[in-house]
Design a protein around this motif. Structure first.
Motif, PDB file in Angstrom:
ATOM      1  N   HIS A   1      32.727   8.914  23.940  1.00  0.00           N
ATOM      2  CA  HIS A   1      33.795   8.501  24.843  1.00  0.00           C
ATOM      3  C   HIS A   1      33.686   7.012  25.143  1.00  0.00           C
ATOM      4  O   HIS A   1      32.613   6.527  25.506  1.00  0.00           O
ATOM      5  CB  HIS A   1      33.708   9.279  26.161  1.00  0.00           C
ATOM      6  CG  HIS A   1      34.033  10.730  26.026  1.00  0.00           C
ATOM      7  ND1 HIS A   1      34.647  11.434  27.035  1.00  0.00           N
ATOM      8  CD2 HIS A   1      33.833  11.628  25.026  1.00  0.00           C
ATOM      9  CE1 HIS A   1      34.813  12.693  26.664  1.00  0.00           C
ATOM     10  NE2 HIS A   1      34.313  12.823  25.432  1.00  0.00           N
ATOM     11  N   GLU A   2      34.791   6.325  25.001  1.00  0.00           N
ATOM     12  CA  GLU A   2      34.885   4.894  25.298  1.00  0.00           C
ATOM     13  C   GLU A   2      35.807   4.726  26.499  1.00  0.00           C
ATOM     14  O   GLU A   2      36.901   5.286  26.527  1.00  0.00           O
ATOM     15  CB  GLU A   2      35.448   4.141  24.085  1.00  0.00           C
ATOM     16  CG  GLU A   2      35.467   2.650  24.221  1.00  0.00           C
ATOM     17  CD  GLU A   2      34.075   2.033  24.268  1.00  0.00           C
ATOM     18  OE1 GLU A   2      33.954   0.957  24.871  1.00  0.00           O
ATOM     19  OE2 GLU A   2      33.126   2.607  23.697  1.00  0.00           O
ATOM     20  N   VAL A   3      35.372   3.970  27.490  1.00  0.00           N
ATOM     21  CA  VAL A   3      36.143   3.768  28.716  1.00  0.00           C
ATOM     22  C   VAL A   3      36.619   2.326  28.753  1.00  0.00           C
ATOM     23  O   VAL A   3      35.823   1.403  28.607  1.00  0.00           O
ATOM     24  CB  VAL A   3      35.274   4.074  29.956  1.00  0.00           C
ATOM     25  CG1 VAL A   3      36.068   3.868  31.227  1.00  0.00           C
ATOM     26  CG2 VAL A   3      34.731   5.494  29.890  1.00  0.00           C
ATOM     27  N   LYS A   4      37.920   2.149  28.943  1.00  0.00           N
ATOM     28  CA  LYS A   4      38.494   0.807  28.943  1.00  0.00           C
ATOM     29  C   LYS A   4      39.428   0.609  30.131  1.00  0.00           C
ATOM     30  O   LYS A   4      40.179   1.503  30.492  1.00  0.00           O
ATOM     31  CB  LYS A   4      39.306   0.560  27.658  1.00  0.00           C
ATOM     32  CG  LYS A   4      38.478   0.515  26.403  1.00  0.00           C
ATOM     33  CD  LYS A   4      37.626  -0.716  26.380  1.00  0.00           C
ATOM     34  CE  LYS A   4      36.799  -0.813  25.129  1.00  0.00           C
ATOM     35  NZ  LYS A   4      35.684  -1.705  25.284  1.00  0.00           N
ATOM     36  N   GLY A   5      39.363  -0.592  30.691  1.00  0.00           N
ATOM     37  CA  GLY A   5      40.378  -1.015  31.648  1.00  0.00           C
ATOM     38  C   GLY A   5      41.563  -1.540  30.851  1.00  0.00           C
ATOM     39  O   GLY A   5      42.717  -1.354  31.206  1.00  0.00           O
ATOM     40  N   PHE A   6      41.270  -2.208  29.735  1.00  0.00           N
ATOM     41  CA  PHE A   6      42.263  -2.682  28.779  1.00  0.00           C
ATOM     42  C   PHE A   6      41.574  -2.805  27.426  1.00  0.00           C
ATOM     43  O   PHE A   6      40.352  -2.868  27.343  1.00  0.00           O
ATOM     44  CB  PHE A   6      42.873  -4.030  29.207  1.00  0.00           C
ATOM     45  CG  PHE A   6      41.889  -5.151  29.161  1.00  0.00           C
ATOM     46  CD1 PHE A   6      41.783  -5.959  28.038  1.00  0.00           C
ATOM     47  CD2 PHE A   6      41.046  -5.406  30.236  1.00  0.00           C
ATOM     48  CE1 PHE A   6      40.860  -6.994  27.988  1.00  0.00           C
ATOM     49  CE2 PHE A   6      40.125  -6.442  30.198  1.00  0.00           C
ATOM     50  CZ  PHE A   6      40.035  -7.235  29.072  1.00  0.00           C
ATOM     51  N   TRP A   7      42.361  -2.820  26.348  1.00  0.00           N
ATOM     52  CA  TRP A   7      41.818  -2.880  24.996  1.00  0.00           C
ATOM     53  C   TRP A   7      41.861  -4.298  24.439  1.00  0.00           C
ATOM     54  O   TRP A   7      42.845  -4.998  24.597  1.00  0.00           O
ATOM     55  CB  TRP A   7      42.633  -1.987  24.057  1.00  0.00           C
ATOM     56  CG  TRP A   7      42.280  -0.560  24.144  1.00  0.00           C
ATOM     57  CD1 TRP A   7      42.912   0.406  24.874  1.00  0.00           C
ATOM     58  CD2 TRP A   7      41.199   0.090  23.477  1.00  0.00           C
ATOM     59  NE1 TRP A   7      42.282   1.609  24.701  1.00  0.00           N
ATOM     60  CE2 TRP A   7      41.229   1.451  23.847  1.00  0.00           C
ATOM     61  CE3 TRP A   7      40.207  -0.345  22.613  1.00  0.00           C
ATOM     62  CZ2 TRP A   7      40.317   2.373  23.370  1.00  0.00           C
ATOM     63  CZ3 TRP A   7      39.291   0.577  22.138  1.00  0.00           C
ATOM     64  CH2 TRP A   7      39.351   1.919  22.515  1.00  0.00           C
ATOM     65  N   THR A   8      40.797  -4.676  23.738  1.00  0.00           N
ATOM     66  CA  THR A   8      40.812  -5.881  22.910  1.00  0.00           C
ATOM     67  C   THR A   8      40.942  -5.406  21.466  1.00  0.00           C
ATOM     68  O   THR A   8      40.612  -4.254  21.138  1.00  0.00           O
ATOM     69  CB  THR A   8      39.521  -6.703  23.069  1.00  0.00           C
ATOM     70  OG1 THR A   8      38.408  -5.896  22.652  1.00  0.00           O
ATOM     71  CG2 THR A   8      39.333  -7.169  24.505  1.00  0.00           C
ATOM     72  N   ASP A   9      41.416  -6.281  20.590  1.00  0.00           N
ATOM     73  CA  ASP A   9      41.564  -5.906  19.175  1.00  0.00           C
ATOM     74  C   ASP A   9      40.222  -5.505  18.571  1.00  0.00           C
ATOM     75  O   ASP A   9      40.134  -4.526  17.827  1.00  0.00           O
ATOM     76  CB  ASP A   9      42.170  -7.056  18.372  1.00  0.00           C
ATOM     77  CG  ASP A   9      43.623  -7.322  18.737  1.00  0.00           C
ATOM     78  OD1 ASP A   9      44.278  -6.411  19.296  1.00  0.00           O
ATOM     79  OD2 ASP A   9      44.096  -8.438  18.462  1.00  0.00           O
ATOM     80  N   ASP A  10      39.165  -6.244  18.905  1.00  0.00           N
ATOM     81  CA  ASP A  10      37.833  -5.973  18.375  1.00  0.00           C
ATOM     82  C   ASP A  10      37.351  -4.570  18.768  1.00  0.00           C
ATOM     83  O   ASP A  10      36.831  -3.825  17.932  1.00  0.00           O
ATOM     84  CB  ASP A  10      36.853  -7.027  18.887  1.00  0.00           C
ATOM     85  CG  ASP A  10      35.431  -6.780  18.415  1.00  0.00           C
ATOM     86  OD1 ASP A  10      35.220  -6.711  17.187  1.00  0.00           O
ATOM     87  OD2 ASP A  10      34.538  -6.648  19.270  1.00  0.00           O
ATOM     88  N   ALA A  11      37.548  -4.189  20.006  1.00  0.00           N
ATOM     89  CA  ALA A  11      37.089  -2.879  20.478  1.00  0.00           C
ATOM     90  C   ALA A  11      37.851  -1.753  19.781  1.00  0.00           C
ATOM     91  O   ALA A  11      37.272  -0.739  19.398  1.00  0.00           O
ATOM     92  CB  ALA A  11      37.255  -2.779  21.992  1.00  0.00           C
TER      93      ALA A  11
ATOM     94  N   ALA B   1      39.002   7.774  23.735  1.00  0.00           N
ATOM     95  CA  ALA B   1      39.110   6.580  24.577  1.00  0.00           C
ATOM     96  C   ALA B   1      39.824   6.972  25.852  1.00  0.00           C
ATOM     97  O   ALA B   1      40.856   7.644  25.824  1.00  0.00           O
ATOM     98  CB  ALA B   1      39.879   5.491  23.854  1.00  0.00           C
ATOM     99  N   ALA B   2      39.259   6.590  26.975  1.00  0.00           N
ATOM    100  CA  ALA B   2      39.861   6.864  28.278  1.00  0.00           C
ATOM    101  C   ALA B   2      40.162   5.543  28.962  1.00  0.00           C
ATOM    102  O   ALA B   2      39.292   4.679  29.077  1.00  0.00           O
ATOM    103  CB  ALA B   2      38.914   7.702  29.128  1.00  0.00           C
ATOM    104  N   GLN B   3      41.400   5.406  29.381  1.00  0.00           N
ATOM    105  CA  GLN B   3      41.814   4.197  30.074  1.00  0.00           C
ATOM    106  C   GLN B   3      42.240   4.590  31.481  1.00  0.00           C
ATOM    107  O   GLN B   3      43.035   5.512  31.669  1.00  0.00           O
ATOM    108  CB  GLN B   3      42.965   3.542  29.318  1.00  0.00           C
ATOM    109  CG  GLN B   3      43.308   2.169  29.813  1.00  0.00           C
ATOM    110  CD  GLN B   3      44.272   1.461  28.878  1.00  0.00           C
ATOM    111  OE1 GLN B   3      44.896   2.073  28.014  1.00  0.00           O
ATOM    112  NE2 GLN B   3      44.403   0.171  29.041  1.00  0.00           N
ATOM    113  N   ALA B   4      41.696   3.903  32.467  1.00  0.00           N
ATOM    114  CA  ALA B   4      42.000   4.216  33.864  1.00  0.00           C
ATOM    115  C   ALA B   4      43.464   3.924  34.159  1.00  0.00           C
ATOM    116  O   ALA B   4      43.984   2.875  33.794  1.00  0.00           O
ATOM    117  CB  ALA B   4      41.108   3.402  34.783  1.00  0.00           C
ATOM    118  N   LEU B   5      44.121   4.888  34.816  1.00  0.00           N
ATOM    119  CA  LEU B   5      45.500   4.686  35.259  1.00  0.00           C
ATOM    120  C   LEU B   5      45.480   4.150  36.683  1.00  0.00           C
ATOM    121  O   LEU B   5      44.674   4.604  37.507  1.00  0.00           O
ATOM    122  CB  LEU B   5      46.263   6.011  35.213  1.00  0.00           C
ATOM    123  CG  LEU B   5      46.510   6.587  33.823  1.00  0.00           C
ATOM    124  CD1 LEU B   5      47.112   7.985  33.931  1.00  0.00           C
ATOM    125  CD2 LEU B   5      47.432   5.671  33.040  1.00  0.00           C
TER     126      LEU B   5
END
Length: 116
Positions: free
Chosen positions: A72-82, A99-103
């Motif tokens: 599981h990958e947690v992101k506030g926002f995505w970068t191209d590299d990630a 991938a989980a992004q906080a709402l």
């Protein structure tokens, strides 16, 4: 300077230290563990080799209640590299990558989930 650039300028926390978003996701995983959906999880528990001198460390290694292993990958926002790294890892390894992004709270909170 955008908020994203300011955050990147701060750098990453020390290995093994959770940021606020990762801590919120760890709390989410604990609730899933209590509910019986997750058997086990560990923060930064696995380091995957993608190529020579290129590695990817998922935020959480998770064992589902059925024994399936997930990264599981947690992101506030995505970068191209990630995004590239998680896609390459999903092609190379037999795990389910999530991938989980906080709402935002104004959108009801919770997590937007994407599977790779």
């Amino acid at each position: 300077m955008t908020p994203q650039h300011r955050m990147l300028a701060l750098g990453r926390l020390k290995a093994g230290v959770l940021n606020k978003t990762e801590q919120a996701y760890a709390d989410h995983l604990r609730r899933l563990q209590i509910a019986g959906d997750v058997a086990w999880f560990k923060f930064e528990g696995v380091k995957l080799r993608l190529a020579d001198s290129t590695f990817y460390t998922p935020d959480f290694t998770v064992m589902a209640s059925d024994g399936a292993m997930e990264m599981h990958e947690v992101k506030g926002f995505w970068t191209d590299d990630a995004r590239v790294k998680i896609k390459v890892a999903a092609d190379l390894y037999p795990f389910k990558f999530i991938a989980a992004q906080a709402l935002p709270k104004k959108q009801g909170g919770g997590w937007r989930v994407e599977a790779f």
